[in-house]
Motif scaffolding. Structure first.
Motif, mmCIF file in Angstrom:
data_model
loop_
_atom_site.group_PDB
_atom_site.id
_atom_site.type_symbol
_atom_site.label_atom_id
_atom_site.label_comp_id
_atom_site.label_asym_id
_atom_site.label_seq_id
_atom_site.Cartn_x
_atom_site.Cartn_y
_atom_site.Cartn_z
ATOM 1 N N LEU A 92 -5.307 -121.272 -16.215
ATOM 2 C CA LEU A 92 -3.886 -121.484 -15.957
ATOM 3 C C LEU A 92 -3.368 -122.795 -16.541
ATOM 4 O O LEU A 92 -2.403 -122.779 -17.331
ATOM 5 C CB LEU A 92 -3.606 -121.404 -14.459
ATOM 6 N N PRO A 93 -3.937 -123.953 -16.194
ATOM 7 C CA PRO A 93 -3.366 -125.200 -16.736
ATOM 8 C C PRO A 93 -3.490 -125.322 -18.246
ATOM 9 O O PRO A 93 -2.567 -125.812 -18.900
ATOM 10 C CB PRO A 93 -4.162 -126.293 -16.003
ATOM 11 N N PHE A 94 -4.613 -124.889 -18.808
ATOM 12 C CA PHE A 94 -4.763 -124.962 -20.262
ATOM 13 C C PHE A 94 -3.679 -124.137 -20.951
ATOM 14 O O PHE A 94 -3.102 -124.557 -21.957
ATOM 15 C CB PHE A 94 -6.134 -124.439 -20.685
ATOM 16 N N SER A 95 -3.391 -122.947 -20.411
ATOM 17 C CA SER A 95 -2.368 -122.085 -20.999
ATOM 18 C C SER A 95 -0.974 -122.685 -20.821
ATOM 19 O O SER A 95 -0.154 -122.669 -21.749
ATOM 20 C CB SER A 95 -2.418 -120.693 -20.364
ATOM 21 N N LEU A 96 -0.703 -123.216 -19.637
ATOM 22 C CA LEU A 96 0.614 -123.804 -19.385
ATOM 23 C C LEU A 96 0.881 -124.992 -20.296
ATOM 24 O O LEU A 96 1.990 -125.147 -20.835
ATOM 25 C CB LEU A 96 0.726 -124.227 -17.917
ATOM 26 N N PHE A 97 -0.116 -125.834 -20.489
ATOM 27 C CA PHE A 97 0.066 -126.972 -21.388
ATOM 28 C C PHE A 97 0.308 -126.492 -22.820
ATOM 29 O O PHE A 97 1.149 -127.045 -23.541
ATOM 30 C CB PHE A 97 -1.151 -127.896 -21.350
ATOM 31 N N ALA A 98 -0.428 -125.475 -23.253
ATOM 32 C CA ALA A 98 -0.244 -124.949 -24.610
ATOM 33 C C ALA A 98 1.167 -124.386 -24.788
ATOM 34 O O ALA A 98 1.819 -124.630 -25.809
ATOM 35 C CB ALA A 98 -1.293 -123.886 -24.909
ATOM 36 N N PHE A 99 1.661 -123.643 -23.787
ATOM 37 C CA PHE A 99 3.017 -123.111 -23.863
ATOM 38 C C PHE A 99 4.053 -124.238 -23.832
ATOM 39 O O PHE A 99 5.067 -124.171 -24.535
ATOM 40 C CB PHE A 99 3.279 -122.137 -22.715
ATOM 41 N N SER A 100 3.809 -125.254 -23.021
ATOM 42 C CA SER A 100 4.775 -126.353 -22.911
ATOM 43 C C SER A 100 4.951 -127.080 -24.232
ATOM 44 O O SER A 100 6.062 -127.514 -24.581
ATOM 45 C CB SER A 100 4.339 -127.337 -21.818
ATOM 46 N N GLU A 101 3.872 -127.189 -25.003
ATOM 47 C CA GLU A 101 3.945 -127.945 -26.247
ATOM 48 C C GLU A 101 4.613 -127.170 -27.381
ATOM 49 O O GLU A 101 4.747 -127.688 -28.494
ATOM 50 C CB GLU A 101 2.555 -128.430 -26.647
ATOM 51 N N ASN A 113 0.711 -134.794 -17.480
ATOM 52 C CA ASN A 113 -0.649 -134.629 -16.982
ATOM 53 C C ASN A 113 -1.027 -135.732 -16.011
ATOM 54 O O ASN A 113 -1.813 -135.524 -15.081
ATOM 55 C CB ASN A 113 -1.623 -134.610 -18.162
ATOM 56 N N ALA A 114 -0.469 -136.926 -16.218
ATOM 57 C CA ALA A 114 -0.796 -138.071 -15.361
ATOM 58 C C ALA A 114 -0.208 -137.952 -13.967
ATOM 59 O O ALA A 114 -0.511 -138.780 -13.101
ATOM 60 C CB ALA A 114 -0.302 -139.372 -16.018
ATOM 61 N N ALA A 167 8.805 -128.376 -17.281
ATOM 62 C CA ALA A 167 8.404 -127.745 -16.019
ATOM 63 C C ALA A 167 7.032 -127.096 -16.146
ATOM 64 O O ALA A 167 6.212 -127.177 -15.216
ATOM 65 C CB ALA A 167 9.447 -126.703 -15.602
ATOM 66 N N LEU A 168 6.747 -126.473 -17.288
ATOM 67 C CA LEU A 168 5.435 -125.858 -17.493
ATOM 68 C C LEU A 168 4.332 -126.917 -17.487
ATOM 69 O O LEU A 168 3.252 -126.706 -16.913
ATOM 70 C CB LEU A 168 5.413 -125.096 -18.820
ATOM 71 N N ALA A 169 4.589 -128.068 -18.116
ATOM 72 C CA ALA A 169 3.590 -129.142 -18.133
ATOM 73 C C ALA A 169 3.363 -129.700 -16.736
ATOM 74 O O ALA A 169 2.227 -130.010 -16.351
ATOM 75 C CB ALA A 169 4.029 -130.245 -19.093
ATOM 76 N N LEU A 170 4.424 -129.838 -15.962
ATOM 77 C CA LEU A 170 4.284 -130.331 -14.592
ATOM 78 C C LEU A 170 3.555 -129.312 -13.716
ATOM 79 O O LEU A 170 2.756 -129.684 -12.843
ATOM 80 C CB LEU A 170 5.658 -130.662 -14.005
ATOM 81 N N LEU A 171 3.820 -128.024 -13.931
ATOM 82 C CA LEU A 171 3.102 -126.986 -13.188
ATOM 83 C C LEU A 171 1.611 -127.004 -13.545
ATOM 84 O O LEU A 171 0.758 -126.766 -12.682
ATOM 85 C CB LEU A 171 3.702 -125.616 -13.481
ATOM 86 N N TYR A 176 -4.174 -128.384 -11.173
ATOM 87 C CA TYR A 176 -5.464 -129.055 -11.001
ATOM 88 C C TYR A 176 -5.755 -129.427 -9.548
ATOM 89 O O TYR A 176 -6.806 -129.055 -9.023
ATOM 90 C CB TYR A 176 -5.531 -130.305 -11.881
ATOM 91 N N PRO A 177 -4.867 -130.151 -8.840
ATOM 92 C CA PRO A 177 -5.188 -130.462 -7.444
ATOM 93 C C PRO A 177 -5.275 -129.241 -6.545
ATOM 94 O O PRO A 177 -6.046 -129.238 -5.591
ATOM 95 C CB PRO A 177 -4.059 -131.406 -7.014
ATOM 96 N N VAL A 178 -4.497 -128.190 -6.848
ATOM 97 C CA VAL A 178 -4.633 -126.945 -6.079
ATOM 98 C C VAL A 178 -6.049 -126.408 -6.255
ATOM 99 O O VAL A 178 -6.710 -125.988 -5.295
ATOM 100 C CB VAL A 178 -3.599 -125.905 -6.529
ATOM 101 N N GLY A 179 -6.533 -126.432 -7.505
ATOM 102 C CA GLY A 179 -7.894 -125.979 -7.772
ATOM 103 C C GLY A 179 -8.941 -126.863 -7.129
ATOM 104 O O GLY A 179 -9.941 -126.367 -6.587
#
Length: 330
Positions: A92-101, A113-114, A167-171, A176-179
């Motif tokens: 999920l996060p890897f995909s969201l970051f890729a879409f956000s960029e 990410n920070a 918003a996708l990058a923040l999601l 990560y913390p949910v995981g």
């Protein structure tokens, strides 16, 4: 994904490369991961970039498991929990970051990410009864939130900012913390080794993307060298090698020192994006990033002394992936 082991005597391999150099290397690898994603998405669909990243990263961890003769974990419930962990911490996060960029600069993605420690602080107060709020940590949460608003330029009404991509990058950073909380509740007491659990988790995340990617993308008509190398570097360095380096750092210098790499990652991501990709940078971005990192540092702070003047034992920490980290995030 198991409790972090106590620091052990450095192995000969560790003595060859000082931990400070490995710390710097990990910061560089994770910082440049956002640049690699940006370059990769110029020619490949986000799901394809993520699938390639996970494939290369899993191969590196699998090779390490083979060298150390580690076996995959057993038990249906363990594999079920690892499937969920692989989704929340990798797929999920890897995909969201890729879409956000696709729509935001790599530097902004790195700064988003920070915010993971801020999300983690807020969620742990609700989901983890052992995490008690303190004035310092609550203040850090508030300061970090102000930093996010500064990065976004809220006083300008988000002018010039792609809201969807941000918003996708923040999601992604929230995932990560949910995981981590899920892993902490389900797998923290596992008898399997950290390397074994992470190898299985990455493998399961790779399978998830292998199923999803063909459904939403078509086979690329060409494979440009630079984007292909970027995806390979993202997987081999930013996912596979980064996990192995981080695990050694945690074992050698402890989780508190090792997780400090989180605060260098957005700085490097910003510098790389501006210097190598020509991304623009307004004053609010670096200023807001500093405020976000200051707030994140406060949320991670612990009392220096406990009763009787001794330092309290740190709560068990889990490391779900390469990722992203606390440090296993990117």
């Amino acid at each position: 994904m198991s409790s972090v082991p106590p620091p052990s005597a450095p192995s000969p391999a560790r003595r060859v490369l000082d931990w400070r150099l490995r710390f710097g290397l990990l910061s560089l690898v994770w910082g440049f991961s956002f640049l690699f994603m940006k370059v990769g998405t110029e020619s490949f669909a986000p799901f394809q970039v993520t699938l390639g990243r996970l494939t290369f990263g899993t191969a590196v961890v699998a090779a390490a498991m083979a060298v150390k003769r580690e076996r995959l974990p057993r038990g249906a419930w363990t594999w079920l929990h690892l499937t969920v962990a692989g989704f929340l911490l990798n797929a999920l996060p890897f995909s969201l970051f890729a879409f956000s960029e696709l729509t935001i600069p790599s530097s902004l993605a790195g700064i988003c990410n920070a915010t993971s420690p801020l999300w983690g602080m807020a969620l742990s107060l609700v989901a983890l009864s052992e995490d008690r709020p303190t004035r310092r940590r609550v203040a850090g949460l508030g300061i970090g939130f102000l930093g996010v608003l500064t990065v976004l330029g809220v006083w300008q009404g988000f002018h010039g900012l792609d809201v969807t991509g941000t918003a996708l990058a923040l999601l992604a950073s929230l995932s990560y913390p949910v995981g981590w909380i899920y892993v902490r509740r389900t797998l923290a007491g596992s008898s399997h080794s950290h390397l074994s659990l992470t190898g299985a988790q990455l493998g399961l995340a790779t399978l998830q993307l292998a199923v999803v990617t063909p459904l939403f993308t078509s086979v690329p008509t060409s494979f440009p060298v630079l984007p292909l190398l970027a995806v390979a570097a993202l997987g081999v360095l930013g996912t596979g090698l980064a996990f192995l380096i981080q695990y050694d750092l945690v074992a050698e210098v402890g989780p508190t020192t090792a997780q400090m790499v989180t605060y260098f990652t957005p700085v490097i991501a910003t510098a790389a994006g501006v210097a190598l990709l020509g991304e623009s940078l307004s004053w609010s971005t670096p200023v807001g990033a500093v405020v976000v990192l200051a707030g994140a540092a406060l949320t991670q702070s612990r009392p220096r002394t406990g009763r009787g003047g001794t330092a309290p034992a740190p709560a068990p920490e889990t490391r779900g992936t390469t990722g992203v980290g606390q440090g296993s995030r990117v």
